[in-house]
Motif scaffolding. Structure first.
Motif, PDB file in Angstrom:
ATOM      1  N   UNK A   1       3.071  85.656 -69.092  1.00 18.63           N
ATOM      2  CA  UNK A   1       3.905  84.827 -69.960  1.00 18.63           C
ATOM      3  C   UNK A   1       3.159  83.544 -70.330  1.00 18.63           C
ATOM      4  N   UNK A   2       2.342  83.050 -69.381  1.00 20.52           N
ATOM      5  CA  UNK A   2       1.568  81.835 -69.654  1.00 20.52           C
ATOM      6  C   UNK A   2       0.355  82.114 -70.543  1.00 20.52           C
TER       7      UNK A   2
ATOM      8  N   UNK B   1      -0.319  77.225 -67.647  1.00 21.22           N
ATOM      9  CA  UNK B   1      -0.115  77.860 -68.951  1.00 21.22           C
ATOM     10  C   UNK B   1      -0.874  77.138 -70.051  1.00 21.22           C
ATOM     11  N   UNK B   2      -0.935  75.810 -69.951  1.00 25.49           N
ATOM     12  CA  UNK B   2      -1.636  75.033 -70.974  1.00 25.49           C
ATOM     13  C   UNK B   2      -3.137  75.254 -70.864  1.00 25.49           C
ATOM     14  N   UNK B   3      -3.616  75.333 -69.603  1.00 27.97           N
ATOM     15  CA  UNK B   3      -5.042  75.561 -69.373  1.00 27.97           C
ATOM     16  C   UNK B   3      -5.455  76.923 -69.942  1.00 27.97           C
ATOM     17  N   UNK B   4      -4.587  77.927 -69.719  1.00 30.55           N
ATOM     18  CA  UNK B   4      -4.897  79.260 -70.218  1.00 30.55           C
ATOM     19  C   UNK B   4      -4.972  79.267 -71.744  1.00 30.55           C
ATOM     20  N   UNK B   5      -4.275  78.319 -72.367  1.00 29.88           N
ATOM     21  CA  UNK B   5      -4.300  78.247 -73.825  1.00 29.88           C
ATOM     22  C   UNK B   5      -5.409  77.339 -74.327  1.00 29.88           C
ATOM     23  N   UNK B   6      -6.232  76.862 -73.384  1.00 29.13           N
ATOM     24  CA  UNK B   6      -7.407  76.079 -73.768  1.00 29.13           C
ATOM     25  C   UNK B   6      -7.099  74.668 -74.214  1.00 29.13           C
TER      26      UNK B   6
ATOM     27  N   UNK C   1       6.957  73.986 -64.931  1.00 32.08           N
ATOM     28  CA  UNK C   1       5.921  74.825 -65.514  1.00 32.08           C
ATOM     29  C   UNK C   1       6.383  75.386 -66.857  1.00 32.08           C
ATOM     30  N   UNK C   2       7.701  75.634 -66.953  1.00 32.05           N
ATOM     31  CA  UNK C   2       8.238  76.126 -68.226  1.00 32.05           C
ATOM     32  C   UNK C   2       8.308  75.004 -69.262  1.00 32.05           C
ATOM     33  N   UNK C   3       8.727  73.813 -68.805  1.00 30.17           N
ATOM     34  CA  UNK C   3       8.934  72.703 -69.746  1.00 30.17           C
ATOM     35  C   UNK C   3       7.636  72.263 -70.417  1.00 30.17           C
ATOM     36  N   UNK C   4       6.547  72.149 -69.625  1.00 32.81           N
ATOM     37  CA  UNK C   4       5.305  71.596 -70.181  1.00 32.81           C
ATOM     38  C   UNK C   4       4.792  72.421 -71.359  1.00 32.81           C
ATOM     39  N   UNK C   5       5.174  73.682 -71.372  1.00 31.94           N
ATOM     40  CA  UNK C   5       4.680  74.529 -72.450  1.00 31.94           C
ATOM     41  C   UNK C   5       5.329  74.196 -73.789  1.00 31.94           C
ATOM     42  N   UNK C   6       6.471  73.510 -73.749  1.00 33.46           N
ATOM     43  CA  UNK C   6       7.248  73.206 -74.960  1.00 33.46           C
ATOM     44  C   UNK C   6       7.422  74.471 -75.807  1.00 33.46           C
ATOM     45  N   UNK C   7       8.021  75.498 -75.211  1.00 37.00           N
ATOM     46  CA  UNK C   7       8.085  76.798 -75.893  1.00 37.00           C
ATOM     47  C   UNK C   7       9.269  76.885 -76.850  1.00 37.00           C
ATOM     48  N   UNK C   8       9.329  77.995 -77.573  1.00 31.67           N
ATOM     49  CA  UNK C   8      10.452  78.250 -78.481  1.00 31.67           C
ATOM     50  C   UNK C   8      11.720  78.539 -77.698  1.00 31.67           C
TER      51      UNK C   8
END
Lengths: 319, 377
Positions: free
Chosen positions: A221-222, B99-104, B146-153
């Motif tokens: 998911x991440x 999650x942010x790291x994985x997105x670079x 961990x969910x919040x930092x992603x600022x997801x939809x």
């Protein structure tokens, strides 16, 4: 005696204190740990007898100029001659170098092969149980039998490997595997890897199965891809298991004797003589038990240092 | 942020169907709770939304983008797991930033977002610790972080509170609701606990055996259950069910309850359809009063449970009213069909076996068809 009438009485009528007839009631909470020590005692005594005592004997021997050690003979005078000779002998440093090479190559290859096969058989596929069996099989084969199989495979005149090399066109003439130093070392290393990797595989598989599925789901998911999941989740969560496993494999390489001795006997030109082979040769080939003990003690110190280095903080409980 | 549309989603494993035509429109910023007993398909639906399971059919749209065949990481959603799924080898800060790291994303931006989220969740003093050094509640916050930092939809939450003790659960429930109000991100929350569903949801989706039973806001769900299952699932203690045979006359439908003739609150048009047939009558424990009322009856309590502020009175049902189907009850309610529970507030002294008069208003009765189990209105 009053105690004689007790068995005839109904259980409820017995006085609570009367049960301590033998003077040692191990069920009492304050004495419960006694039972633990009592149960440990036989094992501790046995270890003291067959491991600790010989260890001290050999430590003692290493400081004496002894040919054939005999317990009924008086102790020889204290000397550092064995160690002086050891550290100045080219043979010792050669054995150290061979042991080190073997350690790095065999441990490294066992690690890679073991982890790879564990990852493979951790997947769901048809015939997984059979695949797991085959991965673990070399572990179940006795060392001497494995060595005989490999000795045949690498036989210079009718071995499988030479046939394969010639058939594939890799070489035009037969390779004499056991008379060339590099080839002999390779044969020893390959045999040890074949014998040693299943242990890593079994341990890694057990470790892999304890990783919660949700770790991978969360990483998916991440947005982590397969390689990122492997490096960021699988490897770090397996590290406590892998750390200990690597130490055990290393210690096995350090002390393994039968594979090398049966395959090459330490030769040719001492190209496969490890510290444990050297210890044996000195003790039972040349009957220099004092000198052999010194080699053994140095090997022990190296083993302890290597283990400490590897175990370190890695083996800390993670959860 | 975005709305989510689920169109005809199905899921089956071989011959076993775990999800039948699932259709749902979730508005942007809405808090929707999927609730139902174990094995009803709610977690499967959430996993399909997350992309962790493949749907056997149908479409999933997040913000008008068809994500049915997108990898979980490409759906721009964040998920909170039941066991938190915090990586044991990483510190709190690195867990939250994973999650942010994985997105670079660059280090500075990750640190900024993590510390911001940590402040919101009051875990900023724990950032250097590892998960094993945290309490259950703290782990829960970190998982939310961990969910919040992603600022997801959208946030997907899979029974995030079920590993907490009762008191902490109530506390975190309120915190998640507050967080949702503050962030306004579309949230889908899965639980088997109807109290969590009632307290947190804008809308509840009740599921059973892979099928949606009813979609409604909590008050509607409580006041107007569509069928027997929903009626039994929502409310604690669960709704009482009584069996009655309908007799019809010009004034409407009537049944005999506790030996008294009671007029049912059904429209006249529905009366001919049920005349002469058995119906199941639902009566919520809190709609039974301790004094004389429109329908009063004298009983001797079989059991009295006192919760301090209120009392649960267990009363034997008359034989003629027994026999409501057992599957009408909620999944966690093992009551037999021979007792009725009254929930009395400030009832004074009530003793087991001592006579007491209880009453209810027939207008509060819910009427269900004994065969189809659907509400008759």
């Amino acid at each position: 005696m009053s105690t004689q009438s007790i068995p005839a009485q109904p259980l409820a009528a017995r006085a609570p204190g009367r049960r301590r007839r033998f003077g040692l009631d191990l069920a009492r909470p304050s004495r419960r740990h006694w039972l633990g020590y009592l149960l440990l005692a036989p094992a501790v005594l046995l270890i003291a007898l067959i491991i600790v005592y010989p260890l001290f004997i050999s430590l003692d021997l290493s400081f004496q100029n002894v040919g054939i050690a005999r317990l009924d003979q008086p102790r020889r005078p204290f000397t550092l001659a064995n160690y002086e000779r050891l550290f100045t002998s080219a043979e010792f440093w050669m054995a150290c170098w061979v042991t080190f090479k073997l350690l790095v190559i065999v441990t490294g290859a066992c690690f890679v092969l073991g982890l790879a096969t564990a990852l493979l058989v951790n997947n769901r596929f048809r015939g997984r149980s059979i695949a797991r069996l085959f991965v673990a099989l070399p572990w179940a084969v006795p060392e001497v039998i494995a060595v005989i199989i490999f000795a045949w495979i690498f036989d210079s005149s009718f071995g499988l490997m030479n046939w394969l090399f010639i058939t594939l066109g890799l070489t035009s003439q037969t390779i004499n595997w056991f008379s060339d130093p590099d080839a002999a070392f390779a044969v020893v290393a390959i045999t040890m890897i074949w014998k040693g990797y299943p242990f890593v595989s079994i341990m890694a598989l057990a470790g892999l199965q304890s990783i919660p599925e949700d770790f991978y789901n969360a990483a998916k998911v991440d947005g982590a891809n397969a390689w990122q999941r492997f490096t960021n989740i699988t490897i770090p969560t397996l590290m406590p298991v892998l750390g200990v496993t690597i130490v055990l494999v290393m210690l096995w390489v350090f002390r393994d004797f039968s594979i090398i001795y049966v395959l090459t006997g330490g030769g040719p030109l001492k190209a496969t003589q490890t510290l444990s082979i050297m210890t044996y040769e000195q003790a039972f080939g040349f009957f220099k038990m004092g000198y052999a003990s010194a080699v053994g003690i140095v090997t022990l110190v190296l083993c302890v240092l290597a283990s400490l280095l590897m175990v370190g903080r890695r083996a800390e409980a993670m959860y | 942020m975005a709305g989510i549309r689920i169109e005809n989603v199905r899921k089956s494993y071989g011959a076993v169907t775990v999800l039948r035509d699932f259709n749902l429109d979730i508005a942007d910023g809405e808090f929707v709770v999927f609730v139902g007993p174990s094995g009803c398909g709610k977690s499967t639906m959430l996993k399909i939304l997350a992309g962790l399971e493949e749907a056997s059919g149908g479409r999933v749209l997040i913000g008008e983008r068809d994500v049915t065949d997108l990898a979980p990481g490409d759906r721009d959603i964040a998920m909170v797991f039941q066991n938190y799924a915090l990586y044991p080898h990483l510190t709190v800060a690195r867990n939250m930033g994973f999650g942010l790291k994985m997105r670079g994303m660059d280090r500075g931006e990750i640190d900024r977002r993590v510390s911001e989220a940590a402040k919101i969740l009051a875990v900023d003093h724990l950032l250097d610790r590892r998960p094993k050094e945290l309490s259950g509640g703290q782990r829960q916050r970190v998982a939310l972080g961990r969910a919040i930092v992603r600022e997801p939809q959208a946030f997907l939450m899979d029974e995030p509170l079920s590993n907490l003790d009762a008191k902490l659960r109530v506390h975190m429930r309120a915190e998640i609701s507050a967080l949702h109000k503050r962030l306004g991100v579309t949230t889908i929350y899965v639980t088997h606990d109807q109290i969590e569903a009632m307290t947190m949801a804008d809308r509840i989706v009740i599921m059973r055996d892979g099928e949606i039973q009813q979609i409604a806001d909590p008050d509607t769900m409580f006041a107007r259950p569509e069928n027997l299952f929903v009626a039994g699932f929502i409310g604690s203690p669960g709704m009482n069910f009584l069996l009655g045979n309908v007799t019809a006359d010009e004034r409407g439908a009537r049944v005999s309850l506790f030996g008294q003739d009671v007029c049912l609150p059904v429209p006249l048009a529905a009366v001919p359809g049920i005349a002469g047939r058995p119906v199941i009558l639902g009566l919520r424990p809190e709609h039974i009063g301790p004094a004389h009322g429109p329908v009063s009856f004298a009983v001797r309590p079989r059991l009295v449970e006192s919760l301090g502020s209120e009392k649960y009175i267990y009363v034997d049902l008359p034989h003629e009213n027994r026999g409501a189907p057992a599957d009408a009850k909620g999944a966690d309610d093992e009551r037999r069909g021979d007792a009725l529970i009254a929930r009395l507030v400030d009832a004074g002294a009530v003793a087991t076996g001592e006579p007491i008069t209880l009453s209810f208003d027939p207008a509060r009765l819910h009427v269900f068809d004994a065969e189809t189990h659907r509400a008759i209105r």
